[in-house]
Design a protein around this motif. Structure first.
Motif, mmCIF file in Angstrom:
data_model
loop_
_atom_site.group_PDB
_atom_site.id
_atom_site.type_symbol
_atom_site.label_atom_id
_atom_site.label_comp_id
_atom_site.label_asym_id
_atom_site.label_seq_id
_atom_site.Cartn_x
_atom_site.Cartn_y
_atom_site.Cartn_z
ATOM 1 N N GLY A 280 0.745 -1.140 -0.044
ATOM 2 C CA GLY A 280 0.097 0.134 0.046
ATOM 3 C C GLY A 280 0.856 1.413 0.087
ATOM 4 N N HIS A 281 0.522 2.255 0.656
ATOM 5 C CA HIS A 281 0.738 3.634 0.773
ATOM 6 C C HIS A 281 2.180 3.899 1.420
ATOM 7 N N THR A 282 2.312 3.040 2.317
ATOM 8 C CA THR A 282 3.629 3.182 3.366
ATOM 9 C C THR A 282 4.680 1.791 3.222
ATOM 10 N N PRO A 283 5.078 1.613 2.139
ATOM 11 C CA PRO A 283 5.878 0.566 2.019
ATOM 12 C C PRO A 283 6.988 0.203 3.265
ATOM 13 N N GLN A 284 7.306 1.487 3.734
ATOM 14 C CA GLN A 284 8.690 1.407 4.576
ATOM 15 C C GLN A 284 8.059 0.776 6.021
ATOM 16 N N LEU A 285 6.650 0.886 6.100
ATOM 17 C CA LEU A 285 6.143 0.064 7.374
ATOM 18 C C LEU A 285 5.700 -1.323 6.956
ATOM 19 N N GLU A 286 5.085 -1.438 5.860
ATOM 20 C CA GLU A 286 4.285 -2.809 5.315
ATOM 21 C C GLU A 286 5.410 -3.881 5.152
ATOM 22 N N THR A 287 6.485 -3.540 4.153
ATOM 23 C CA THR A 287 7.385 -4.366 3.821
ATOM 24 C C THR A 287 8.857 -3.862 4.134
ATOM 25 N N PRO A 288 9.026 -3.369 5.279
ATOM 26 C CA PRO A 288 10.154 -2.772 5.393
ATOM 27 C C PRO A 288 11.518 -3.497 4.762
ATOM 28 N N ALA A 289 11.738 -4.679 4.871
ATOM 29 C CA ALA A 289 12.942 -5.169 4.302
ATOM 30 C C ALA A 289 13.140 -4.951 2.529
ATOM 31 N N ALA A 290 11.966 -5.080 2.073
ATOM 32 C CA ALA A 290 12.050 -4.589 0.549
ATOM 33 C C ALA A 290 12.388 -3.136 0.267
ATOM 34 N N VAL A 291 11.997 -2.296 1.354
ATOM 35 C CA VAL A 291 12.419 -0.986 0.937
ATOM 36 C C VAL A 291 13.835 -0.849 1.383
ATOM 37 N N VAL A 292 14.335 -1.327 2.495
ATOM 38 C CA VAL A 292 15.770 -1.297 2.689
ATOM 39 C C VAL A 292 16.639 -1.797 1.526
ATOM 40 N N ASN A 293 16.221 -2.855 1.119
ATOM 41 C CA ASN A 293 17.170 -3.560 -0.077
ATOM 42 C C ASN A 293 16.617 -2.680 -1.290
ATOM 43 N N ALA A 294 15.763 -1.986 -1.827
ATOM 44 C CA ALA A 294 15.569 -1.252 -2.763
ATOM 45 C C ALA A 294 16.682 -0.088 -2.529
ATOM 46 N N VAL A 295 16.527 0.656 -1.375
ATOM 47 C CA VAL A 295 17.315 1.945 -1.186
ATOM 48 C C VAL A 295 18.652 1.879 -1.022
ATOM 49 N N THR A 296 19.009 0.522 -0.372
ATOM 50 C CA THR A 296 20.645 0.196 -0.027
ATOM 51 C C THR A 296 21.167 0.146 -1.647
ATOM 52 N N ASP A 297 20.606 -0.768 -2.406
ATOM 53 C CA ASP A 297 21.151 -1.180 -3.519
ATOM 54 C C ASP A 297 21.283 0.396 -4.471
ATOM 55 N N TRP A 298 20.203 1.214 -4.480
ATOM 56 C CA TRP A 298 20.422 2.321 -5.099
ATOM 57 C C TRP A 298 21.239 3.464 -4.687
ATOM 58 N N LEU A 299 21.549 3.260 -3.159
ATOM 59 C CA LEU A 299 22.652 4.046 -2.633
ATOM 60 C C LEU A 299 24.075 3.870 -3.208
ATOM 61 N N ALA A 300 24.307 2.335 -3.297
ATOM 62 C CA ALA A 300 25.456 1.948 -3.347
ATOM 63 C C ALA A 300 25.909 2.122 -4.970
ATOM 64 N N ARG A 301 24.996 2.244 -5.828
ATOM 65 C CA ARG A 301 25.536 2.616 -7.206
ATOM 66 C C ARG A 301 24.997 4.191 -7.636
ATOM 67 N N THR A 302 24.613 4.823 -6.781
ATOM 68 C CA THR A 302 24.509 6.207 -7.109
ATOM 69 C C THR A 302 25.625 7.196 -6.637
ATOM 70 N N PRO A 303 26.435 7.732 -7.468
ATOM 71 C CA PRO A 303 27.704 8.303 -7.073
ATOM 72 C C PRO A 303 27.548 9.440 -6.080
ATOM 73 N N THR A 304 26.511 10.309 -6.236
ATOM 74 C CA THR A 304 26.365 11.260 -5.343
ATOM 75 C C THR A 304 26.098 10.920 -4.020
ATOM 76 N N THR A 305 25.545 9.673 -3.802
ATOM 77 C CA THR A 305 25.168 9.294 -2.493
ATOM 78 C C THR A 305 25.976 8.563 -1.706
ATOM 79 N N ALA A 306 26.722 7.550 -2.474
ATOM 80 C CA ALA A 306 27.378 6.613 -2.037
ATOM 81 C C ALA A 306 28.676 6.842 -1.107
ATOM 82 N N GLY A 307 29.122 7.930 -1.252
ATOM 83 C CA GLY A 307 30.510 8.431 -0.566
ATOM 84 C C GLY A 307 31.733 7.982 -1.315
ATOM 85 N N LYS A 308 32.646 8.124 -0.586
ATOM 86 C CA LYS A 308 34.180 7.767 -1.218
ATOM 87 C C LYS A 308 34.327 6.507 -1.318
#
Length: 308
Positions: A280-308
């Motif tokens: 539904g409307h709040t995936p971070q509450l309903e399926t938090p593991a899926a949200v963590v996986n999606a965001v973690t993967d995106w952060l790791a491959r996005t240069p401006t967010t991943a760090g040095k």
């Protein structure tokens, strides 16, 4: 900055603070350290810092992660201060500058998605990336959910919205209010974490002491609806965003139908997307593991967010 007297998010390892940003603002810190761009979580209409309790610690690995209560929500007071979209964009801007101290990844849900988009539009240098979690989106000519349409029509009607809010506050227990919100936002309300339910009830109990909270909520609601009533302007703003964007949407969202998310993704093909089934409307509450996986993967491959 001083330690907050409330500990609603303590079970998830978060410490609470209050900063003076043109008035007291409550926020929590999930800790985390590293050279990744810090995360600022921005909740939606009727939400609070607790909307991020189930994902904050996991996403704080390699970076700092914090969540604020917008003006008029959680434990940040609203009225007589404005709780409009514009006011809360200004609050997020001040929070990034004075609390975070540098460019941040904004993770915004629902109304918080709109606020995050506007912050990135107004001050692109302050935003290293955007994660939009079922953000409020420009309306289209599709049949709305009747319950949602009736609810927002009530909120938008002067006098009636105020009566409705007071009636609900007076007749429903805090647990009933939280359960009603979850039934609206979840595809499957049974997925709600029981510990989070208890924390949300405790927060709702505490909020009963805040004066003019109904006025604050309706001010934010009406401001959001006025903004969404200019869909072409909103679409132009999204198309011109400079920071990288990840759009996450549940395909069972009654508030922001998945067809709207798919249309926005099609119009912005450079965005990354993660569409979640039976959510539904709040995936971070309903399926938090899926949200963590999606965001973690995106952060790791996005240069401006991943760090040095």
């Amino acid at each position: 900055m001083k330690a907050a007297p409330w500990t609603f998010a303590e079970p998830w390892g978060a410490s609470g603070w209050v900063s003076d940003l043109g008035g007291p603002v409550h926020w929590i810190d999930f800790g985390g350290e590293g050279d990744g761009a810090p995360i600022v979580f921005v909740h939606g209409l009727g939400g609070s810092h607790l909307n991020w309790a189930l994902v904050g610690t996991a996403l704080a690995k390699g970076r700092r992660a914090v969540a604020l209560d917008l003006r008029g929500f959680g434990m940040t007071p609203g009225a007589p201060r404005s709780t409009s979209i514009r006011s809360n964009v200004s609050l997020v801007d001040a929070f990034i500058r004075e609390v975070v101290g540098g460019p941040a990844v904004l993770v915004g849900n629902s109304m918080g998605g709109v606020i995050s988009v506007l912050q990135a539009h107004n001050s692109p240098h302050s935003v290293a990336g955007l994660v939009l979690v079922d953000p409020a989106l420009p309306p289209a000519t599709i049949r709305p959910d009747l319950r949602v349409a009736a609810m927002f029509m009530t909120y938008m009607t002067p006098g009636i919205g105020e009566l409705y809010m007071r009636f609900a506050q007076n007749r429903l227990s805090s647990r009933q209010l939280v359960r009603r919100m979850n039934e609206l936002c979840f595809a499957d309300p049974s997925r709600l974490d029981p510990k989070l339910m208890d924390a949300s009830v405790a927060l709702t109990d505490q909020r009963r002491e805040i004066p003019r909270k109904e006025e604050s909520f309706l001010g934010a609601t009406r401001s959001l609806m006025r903004f969404l009533a200019r869909p072409d302007r909103y679409r132009d703003i999204m198309a011109g965003l400079k920071p990288p964007v990840l759009l996450i949407s549940g395909d069972a969202d009654r508030l922001v139908p998945i067809t709207l998310a798919r249309a926005v993704a099609k119009a912005n093909p450079h965005w990354d997307t993660a569409f979640m089934t039976d959510v539904g409307h709040t995936p971070q509450l309903e399926t938090p593991a899926a949200v963590v996986n999606a965001v973690t993967d995106w952060l790791a491959r996005t240069p401006t967010t991943a760090g040095k």
